[in-house]
Structure formats: structure tokens, C-alpha cells
Design a protein around this motif. Structure first.
Motif, PDB file in Angstrom:
ATOM      1  N   LEU A   1       3.486  -7.973  16.789  1.00 57.45           N
ATOM      2  CA  LEU A   1       2.554  -7.802  15.684  1.00 57.45           C
ATOM      3  C   LEU A   1       3.197  -8.414  14.448  1.00 57.45           C
ATOM      4  CD1 LEU A   1       1.791  -4.013  16.251  1.00 57.45           C
ATOM      5  CD2 LEU A   1       0.439  -5.935  17.115  1.00 57.45           C
ATOM      6  N   ALA A   2       2.384  -8.673  13.426  1.00 54.98           N
ATOM      7  CA  ALA A   2       2.925  -9.272  12.206  1.00 54.98           C
ATOM      8  C   ALA A   2       2.543  -8.436  10.993  1.00 54.98           C
ATOM      9  CB  ALA A   2       2.418 -10.701  12.032  1.00 54.98           C
ATOM     10  N   LEU A   3       3.415  -8.474  10.000  1.00 56.56           N
ATOM     11  CA  LEU A   3       3.154  -7.832   8.708  1.00 56.56           C
ATOM     12  C   LEU A   3       3.664  -8.751   7.615  1.00 56.56           C
ATOM     13  CD1 LEU A   3       2.333  -5.345   6.974  1.00 56.56           C
ATOM     14  CD2 LEU A   3       4.700  -4.543   7.235  1.00 56.56           C
ATOM     15  N   GLU A   4       2.790  -9.127   6.701  1.00 56.02           N
ATOM     16  CA  GLU A   4       3.216  -9.914   5.545  1.00 56.02           C
ATOM     17  C   GLU A   4       3.695  -8.955   4.461  1.00 56.02           C
ATOM     18  OE1 GLU A   4       0.709 -13.013   4.111  1.00 56.02           O
ATOM     19  OE2 GLU A   4       0.054 -13.607   6.132  1.00 56.02           O
ATOM     20  N   ALA A   5       4.925  -9.137   4.026  1.00 58.26           N
ATOM     21  CA  ALA A   5       5.511  -8.240   3.027  1.00 58.26           C
ATOM     22  C   ALA A   5       6.557  -8.992   2.231  1.00 58.26           C
ATOM     23  CB  ALA A   5       6.142  -7.019   3.698  1.00 58.26           C
ATOM     24  N   ASP A   6       6.601  -8.718   0.943  1.00 66.65           N
ATOM     25  CA  ASP A   6       7.610  -9.279   0.042  1.00 66.65           C
ATOM     26  C   ASP A   6       8.699  -8.239  -0.133  1.00 66.65           C
ATOM     27  OD1 ASP A   6       9.157 -10.381  -1.912  1.00 66.65           O
ATOM     28  OD2 ASP A   6       7.585 -10.474  -3.441  1.00 66.65           O
ATOM     29  N   LEU A   7       9.812  -8.414   0.562  1.00 66.24           N
ATOM     30  CA  LEU A   7      10.861  -7.398   0.563  1.00 66.24           C
ATOM     31  C   LEU A   7      11.665  -7.347  -0.725  1.00 66.24           C
ATOM     32  CD1 LEU A   7      12.015  -7.728   4.249  1.00 66.24           C
ATOM     33  CD2 LEU A   7      10.943  -5.737   3.199  1.00 66.24           C
ATOM     34  N   SER A   8      11.377  -8.264  -1.656  1.00 68.79           N
ATOM     35  CA  SER A   8      11.998  -8.135  -2.969  1.00 68.79           C
ATOM     36  C   SER A   8      11.330  -7.027  -3.779  1.00 68.79           C
ATOM     37  CB  SER A   8      11.925  -9.458  -3.739  1.00 68.79           C
ATOM     38  OG  SER A   8      10.581  -9.802  -4.033  1.00 68.79           O
ATOM     39  N   SER A   9      10.175  -6.558  -3.313  1.00 69.44           N
ATOM     40  CA  SER A   9       9.484  -5.430  -3.944  1.00 69.44           C
ATOM     41  C   SER A   9      10.095  -4.125  -3.457  1.00 69.44           C
ATOM     42  CB  SER A   9       7.996  -5.471  -3.591  1.00 69.44           C
ATOM     43  OG  SER A   9       7.383  -4.221  -3.813  1.00 69.44           O
ATOM     44  N   THR A  10      10.291  -3.188  -4.351  1.00 69.06           N
ATOM     45  CA  THR A  10      10.907  -1.914  -3.975  1.00 69.06           C
ATOM     46  C   THR A  10       9.997  -1.063  -3.095  1.00 69.06           C
ATOM     47  OG1 THR A  10      10.145  -0.918  -6.055  1.00 69.06           O
ATOM     48  CG2 THR A  10      12.385  -1.813  -6.017  1.00 69.06           C
ATOM     49  N   GLU A  11       8.695  -1.335  -3.108  1.00 73.87           N
ATOM     50  CA  GLU A  11       7.764  -0.552  -2.292  1.00 73.87           C
ATOM     51  C   GLU A  11       7.653  -1.085  -0.873  1.00 73.87           C
ATOM     52  OE1 GLU A  11       6.766  -2.000  -5.233  1.00 73.87           O
ATOM     53  OE2 GLU A  11       7.043  -0.211  -6.497  1.00 73.87           O
ATOM     54  N   ALA A  12       8.120  -2.299  -0.634  1.00 79.93           N
ATOM     55  CA  ALA A  12       7.880  -2.952   0.647  1.00 79.93           C
ATOM     56  C   ALA A  12       8.587  -2.258   1.806  1.00 79.93           C
ATOM     57  CB  ALA A  12       8.305  -4.410   0.576  1.00 79.93           C
ATOM     58  N   ALA A  13       9.789  -1.751   1.591  1.00 77.27           N
ATOM     59  CA  ALA A  13      10.550  -1.144   2.684  1.00 77.27           C
ATOM     60  C   ALA A  13       9.799   0.034   3.294  1.00 77.27           C
ATOM     61  CB  ALA A  13      11.922  -0.698   2.186  1.00 77.27           C
ATOM     62  N   GLN A  14       9.248   0.880   2.457  1.00 74.95           N
ATOM     63  CA  GLN A  14       8.483   2.016   2.970  1.00 74.95           C
ATOM     64  C   GLN A  14       7.263   1.540   3.745  1.00 74.95           C
ATOM     65  OE1 GLN A  14       8.892   5.839   2.368  1.00 74.95           O
ATOM     66  NE2 GLN A  14       7.880   5.293   4.280  1.00 74.95           N
ATOM     67  N   ALA A  15       6.601   0.497   3.229  1.00 76.81           N
ATOM     68  CA  ALA A  15       5.418  -0.040   3.907  1.00 76.81           C
ATOM     69  C   ALA A  15       5.771  -0.589   5.283  1.00 76.81           C
ATOM     70  CB  ALA A  15       4.764  -1.118   3.042  1.00 76.81           C
TER      71      ALA A  15
END
Length: 263
Positions: free
Chosen positions: A62-76
Motif C-alpha cells: 500500500l502507499a501513503l503520501e506524507a511529508d515527514l518533515s512535518s511533525t504531524e506526519a509520524a503519527q499519521a
């Protein structure tokens, strides 16, 4: 399938790979999928080609587009993995930034980009993944380190410092979570056939000669070789290995000196 892939080695495991759209990340996602895992491929870029490739080989991803420089991304990312996969057995944090340059030339934006992706994102992902791994009886957290963090190298002070910090995270977390059966390790690649290395070769190659010729084993490393390192460290064959940084680097950290560029 890579030459050294082992079908069934990770059968039924749930694996998250960041920076999965290309290079080492894509090779790692394919490797785990080929070995029986279900993979969540995380990247700021589109991973459709990777998913098609894995599906054509009989794997599941599966794929997830996420910007890991954002502090909220890890939880997502962790929420998506737990929600779609039912848990997380292996986390490979491969997303990162490498911006070569002399110390006096590094901008604050360059430094922030490297530290936010290479170190902060790695710590934030770990913070959120510990609970589901503990609930599942353990797991494996893996990071992409760097050979440049194991020895000094000109033009890479900012990058090397961020990866050296990540290597310390590996050692510290390995001790913190060993009794939870959560192992923490890293692979430290040398020059690997990726877009990141191609850009670095332009920097160093512009100083005269091919930098690959300076390596003891004078060839570029293939992404699949790094992926195999991750697969091994996550496997039951490595059940007694934690807090380790595995250098896959053509011998560069054995002491071969890379001369600095001319002024």
C-alpha cells in the motif's frame, strides 16, 4: 526479485518503509514484499510505479503520501499502518536529505532539512511505533545511516553530523527497548546508485576524477544490496543483534582516506 532475496523470510510481517518511491527505499520495499511481507510505502512522492512493480511480482503493498518533515506526519504514518495492516512488525526509516557543501556555505534551511528528516522524523516515528510494536510482542526499527557518519569526509559535515546523531539514537534506543523485544539497528551505505549519490558525484567529480575510484572496492553499491542488509537485520537470523550499525560501503570506513577538494 534480487539475487539474494529469500521468499517467505518475512511471511506475514507488516513493514513500513519511508522514502520508498525510489532508490534504497524502493529496493527495500520490493525486497520485503518479495519475502512475504505486506508493505506500507511512505513517500512525499507518488509510489504508484513501485506498487505496480510489487503487485506484478506477486507481492502486497500500500502507499501513503506524507511529508515527514512535518511533525504531524509520524503519527499519521503509524495510524495508517495500524489501521490498514493491523500493526507494525518492522519500521525502516529511509527518508532523508543529503545536501553537500562546505560548512561556511551551508544555509540554515539546508541544516534544518537534513536534521528534520534524518533525525527528528526518525525519533518521532519511533515515539509512535513503540506502543504497537510492544503490543505485538516486539519488532524491529531500522534506520538508514551513512558511511559519512563513521568517518570524516569533506563537504559532508552537515549531513554526516545528522547521520551520526541518528547512529546514537540507534544505540540508545536499542538499550531502552531491548526488554520489550524491540531491536534497533541501522545500515550505513557507502556510495549507492541513487539520485542522491548522483548529485554528490557531480560535486566531488567536478573536483577531478571519479570518486568511485577512491573506494577500496572501486564500484558503486546497488540499492538491492542495502535492502538485503535491512532484510537480514529484521529477520530472525539477527535476533541477537541490536544497537548495531552495519556498514555496506565498499570498505570506505576501513580507513581509506578520501582527499578533500581543492580550495
Amino acid at each position: 526479485m534480487t539475487e539474494t532475496s529469500r521468499p517467505g523470510r518475512h511471511q506475514g510481517r507488516r513493514v513500513v518503509v519511508t522514502g520508498a518511491a525510489g532508490g534504497i527505499g524502493a529496493a527495500t520495499a520490493r525486497c520485503f514484499a518479495n519475502e512475504g511481507a505486506t508493505v506500507l510505502a511512505v513517500d512525499i512522492a507518488d509510489s504508484a510505479a513501485l506498487l505496480d512493480d510489487i503487485s506484478a511480482s506477486g507481492g502486497t503493498a500500500l502507499a501513503l503520501e506524507a511529508d515527514l518533515s512535518s511533525t504531524e506526519a509520524a503519527q499519521a504514518v503509524v495510524d495508517e499502518a495500524v489501521g490498514k495492516l493491523g500493526g507494525i512488525d518492522v519500521l525502516v526509516h529511509n527518508a532523508g536529505a543529503a545536501l553537500p557543501g562546505r560548512v561556511e556555505e551551508l544555509s540554515l534551511e539546508d541544516l534544518d532539512a537534513m536534521w528534520s528528516l534524518n533525525v527528528r522524523a526518525g525519533l518521532l516515528l519511533a515515539q509512535h511505533v513503540i506502543a504497537p510494536m510492544r503490543a505485538g510482542g516486539g519488532g524491529s526499527i531500522l534506520y538508514t545511516g551513512a558511511a559519512a557518519a563513521l568517518h570524516g569526509q569533506p563537504m559532508l559535515a552537515g549531513y554526516g553530523a545528522s547521520k551520526a546523531a541518528l547512529h546514537n539514537v540507534v544505540a540508545s534506543m536499542a538499550l531502552e527497548y531491548a526488554r520489550d523485544e524491540i531491536r534497533v539497528n541501522a545500515v550505513a551505505p557507502g556510495p549507492t546508485r541513487t539520485g542522491m549519490t548522483a548529485r554528490a558525484r557531480q560535486v566531488f567529480g567536478g573536483q577531478g576524477g571519479d570518486p568511485m575510484a577512491l573506494l577500496p572496492l572501486a564500484h558503486i553499491i546497488e540499492p538491492e544490496e542495502i535492502a538485503e542488509g535491512f532484510s537480514y537485520l529484521a529477520s530472525s537470523a539477527a535476533r541477537s543483534i541490536t544497537g548495531h550499525v552495519l556498514a555496506i560501503d565498499c570498505g570506505i570506513t576501513a580507513g581509506r582516506f578520501v582527499p578533500p577538494p581543492p580550495r
